[in-house]
Design a protein around this motif. Structure first.
Motif, PDB file in Angstrom:
ATOM      1  N   ARG A   1      -8.612  -6.701   0.512  1.00  0.00           N
ATOM      2  CA  ARG A   1      -7.529  -6.467  -0.448  1.00  0.00           C
ATOM      3  C   ARG A   1      -6.449  -5.583   0.174  1.00  0.00           C
ATOM      4  N   GLU A   2      -6.864  -4.536   0.895  1.00  0.00           N
ATOM      5  CA  GLU A   2      -5.897  -3.643   1.545  1.00  0.00           C
ATOM      6  C   GLU A   2      -5.127  -4.373   2.642  1.00  0.00           C
ATOM      7  N   VAL A   3      -5.809  -5.261   3.367  1.00  0.00           N
ATOM      8  CA  VAL A   3      -5.144  -6.045   4.410  1.00  0.00           C
ATOM      9  C   VAL A   3      -4.077  -6.947   3.790  1.00  0.00           C
ATOM     10  N   ASP A   4      -4.458  -7.641   2.717  1.00  0.00           N
ATOM     11  CA  ASP A   4      -3.505  -8.538   2.051  1.00  0.00           C
ATOM     12  C   ASP A   4      -2.294  -7.774   1.529  1.00  0.00           C
ATOM     13  N   GLN A   5      -2.541  -6.600   0.944  1.00  0.00           N
ATOM     14  CA  GLN A   5      -1.452  -5.802   0.398  1.00  0.00           C
ATOM     15  C   GLN A   5      -0.539  -5.291   1.513  1.00  0.00           C
ATOM     16  N   ALA A   6      -1.144  -4.845   2.623  1.00  0.00           N
ATOM     17  CA  ALA A   6      -0.345  -4.350   3.749  1.00  0.00           C
ATOM     18  C   ALA A   6       0.497  -5.465   4.361  1.00  0.00           C
ATOM     19  N   ARG A   7      -0.050  -6.664   4.394  1.00  0.00           N
ATOM     20  CA  ARG A   7       0.696  -7.801   4.938  1.00  0.00           C
ATOM     21  C   ARG A   7       1.931  -8.092   4.069  1.00  0.00           C
ATOM     22  N   LEU A   8       1.743  -8.045   2.752  1.00  0.00           N
ATOM     23  CA  LEU A   8       2.873  -8.243   1.845  1.00  0.00           C
ATOM     24  C   LEU A   8       3.910  -7.131   2.018  1.00  0.00           C
ATOM     25  N   ASN A   9       3.430  -5.886   2.155  1.00  0.00           N
ATOM     26  CA  ASN A   9       4.345  -4.757   2.352  1.00  0.00           C
ATOM     27  C   ASN A   9       5.192  -4.949   3.606  1.00  0.00           C
ATOM     28  N   LEU A  10       4.541  -5.400   4.679  1.00  0.00           N
ATOM     29  CA  LEU A  10       5.264  -5.600   5.936  1.00  0.00           C
ATOM     30  C   LEU A  10       6.286  -6.722   5.788  1.00  0.00           C
TER      31      LEU A  10
END
Length: 580
Positions: free
Chosen positions: A546-555
């Motif tokens: 979940r954190e990976v997916d969120q960080a990818r969206l943030n980037l």
């Protein structure tokens, strides 16, 4: 002036509820404003408005500028209301909140004060219960309750809903994918009478921490059966570049195997001491030179980082001069920084209190200690204070009540508070708010007590937040009217609160340093994304899916803030996993 695709021309002709999907720069805002313009031209009544809602004040400013660019007439703009979700719901509660609570007047609980009030309330459920209690028993409205209270109010009053929907027959919902359940409940009620135009990007949902739901777009379709338009392949913001293509490839990981003309990834080496952020400063100087060479008047550059701590480190580094071992000098770079406002705001209230007159040393000291406790508890905003700081604040509040305190460090705080109160009462105030403010701040700075010294540090950041003129104006009015600063604390609180809701147009020119989250809704000519070596990572190695997916969206959101070019700097021996 604006060429519209066939799909956008069709949207302008469409009646009823509409769902507009599209990525960054696909023209969702432009077509929505053109739709608003047409609705106004087709016969909005006197007193009616097309309402445009978004989350961030920065977005509101950009939309206001966009409306001007579209050459809307003065009479048309009078029928176009652009506001934040918070601003809109607060207007409802200011006018009609008395129907939910007999305490009068209802008072907004500003974020810094809210942080202090909730500092020792642990757990989401307990915090929500305390917010409700503050409203029901004390008439204090927390920002997080705006939407839920407004929705509840409209659900209980059909006449109020009818009046509101008649005033806003067309409502445009920007960044719809980021609405939480309370905002969605409010929208569902409004949509029964008003025509809704929802603008959404399913791949830009970065507000899950506040309740954004991946199912929200589907819920809108089920509830309102809208005509939907998808502008996913269109790009108006960075047209002619491959910035959006990089952002889309980032979501699937295919960016790692491709080269891009307008998104540059640099893997910088470890440095320490004076050269620790050398590569970033060099990149910023290079970007400034490119933008100046393009002979563009109000050019803009954003330096985006993952964390607040790295943001402050970067700001200090950019704002100072470095002399390298080879004799090369890196100049200081003027810039603005998007700081956390809680600490500076609470420090401003505390210093304003020391400017007030007409009280004994003991009264001034007690008020100082009370304001200091609010600063200790609330200066980190949504991040809770340490256990030691919480215990200190409890001990100081007990001292104000009983006059007793135990412990060397706690006695130091009390003694320093009495000294500061005494010295401030001895100042020969000039009536010049800037000079008088600096005199008080100097006294607060000259202390051995760390928690008091932090007040002076936070107050210094008011300059970077460009709050100086706002506070000077408020204090100058008091002096003109009273010949002193009586009421300064309340005046400063009110000024900061009023500024919080202000949506005046801001031109994003020059260099801006901010966290990646803060960049949402903004656009700049160039963007530099920078992550540190040991802190300030885009994504940690042990992150959950979940954190990976969120960080990818943030980037992705951060990369696509750029109009012309994005540069990403990542450590060579610990590179971001999305880039290698």
């Amino acid at each position: 002036m604006f060429e519209l695709s066939e799909q956008k021309q069709e949207l302008l002709k469409t009646d009823g509820h509409i769902l507009v999907l599209g990525g960054p720069g696909s023209g969702k805002t432009t077509i929505a404003l053109l739709k608003a313009k047409r609705a106004i031209e087709e016969g909005i009544k006197n007193g009616q408005h097309v309402l445009f809602l978004s989350f961030a004040r920065a977005t509101i400013a950009r939309v206001e500028q966009k409306a001007t660019d579209l050459r809307t007439s003065k009479s048309e703009r009078q029928h176009l209301e652009i506001n934040t979700y918070h601003g809109f719901t607060w207007n409802i509660l200011k006018s009609h909140g008395y129907l939910l609570n007999t305490k009068s007047p209802l008072r907004l609980l500003p974020p810094p004060e809210a942080a202090s009030r909730l500092a020792d309330v642990n757990g989401g459920t307990a915090r929500e219960a305390e917010k409700r209690r503050l409203f029901e028993e004390e008439g204090l409205i927390h920002f997080d309750l705006f939407a839920s209270l407004s929705a509840y109010l409209l659900s209980k009053s059909k006449s109020l809903t009818a009046i509101l929907c008649d005033a806003y027959p067309v409502i445009i919902l920007d960044e719809f994918q980021d609405t939480n359940i309370d905002e969605w409940n409010l929208i569902r009620i409004l949509g029964k009478r008003s025509r809704l135009i929802a603008l959404a990007d399913a791949e830009q949902r970065i507000y899950e921490f506040r309740g954004a739901d991946p199912a929200r777009i589907g819920e809108f379709i089920s509830e309102f059966d809208p005509t939907d338009f998808d502008f996913g392949s269109e790009n108006n913001r960075s047209n002619g570049t491959d910035i959006v293509q990089f952002g889309n490839d980032l979501l699937t990981g295919t960016n790692k195997r491709k080269k891009y003309e307008d998104v540059q990834c640099h893997f910088y080496p470890f440095r320490k001491g004076v050269g620790i952020h050398l590569n970033l400063k060099a990149a910023a100087l290079g970007a400034c030179q490119r933008l100046r060479d393009a002979e563009q008047g109000n050019w803009s550059l954003a330096v985006l980082v993952p964390t607040k701590k790295l943001m402050l480190d970067i700001s200090d580094y950019l704002g100072s001069k470095q002399t390298l071992t080879n004799g090369r000098v890196l100049p200081a770079i003027n810039h603005e920084v998007a700081l956390e406002t809680a600490g500076p705001s609470l420090s401003a209230v505390l210093i304003a209190g020391l400017l007030e007159s007409g009280e004994t040393d003991h009264q001034v000291a007690n008020r100082f200690i009370h304001d200091l406790c609010e600063h200790i508890r609330g200066r980190k905003g949504n991040d809770p204070p340490s256990k030691a700081h919480l215990e200190l604040s409890h001990a100081l509040i007990k001292y104000v009540e009983t006059g007793k305190v135990q412990g060397k460090n706690r006695k130091l705080v009390v003694d320093e508070s009495l000294r500061i109160a005494n010295e401030c009462k001895g100042i020969d105030l000039s009536g010049d708010p800037a000079d008088d403010w600096l005199s008080v701040r100097k006294i607060v700075t000259n202390t051995k007590c760390e928690v008091i010294k932090q007040v002076a540090i936070d107050a210094h950041y008011l300059r970077l937040l460009h709050k100086g003129s706002l506070l000077r104006s408020s204090l100058a009015n008091l002096w003109r009217n009273n010949g002193n600063y009586t009421g300064a604390s309340d005046a400063v609180r009110n000024a900061l609160l009023k500024e919080h809701f202000a949506t005046s147009t801001k031109v994003w020119s020059g260099i801006h340093v901010m966290t990646m989250h803060k960049a949402k809704g903004k656009e700049f000519d160039e963007v530099i994304i920078y992550e540190g070596y040991y802190q300030g990572k885009i994504i940690h190695n042990n992150a959950s899916k979940r954190e990976v997916d969120q960080a990818r969206l943030n980037l992705r959101v951060s990369v696509t803030r750029a109009i012309k070019r994005t540069t990403i700097l990542t450590p060579s021996n610990d590179a971001c996993k999305f880039l290698h």
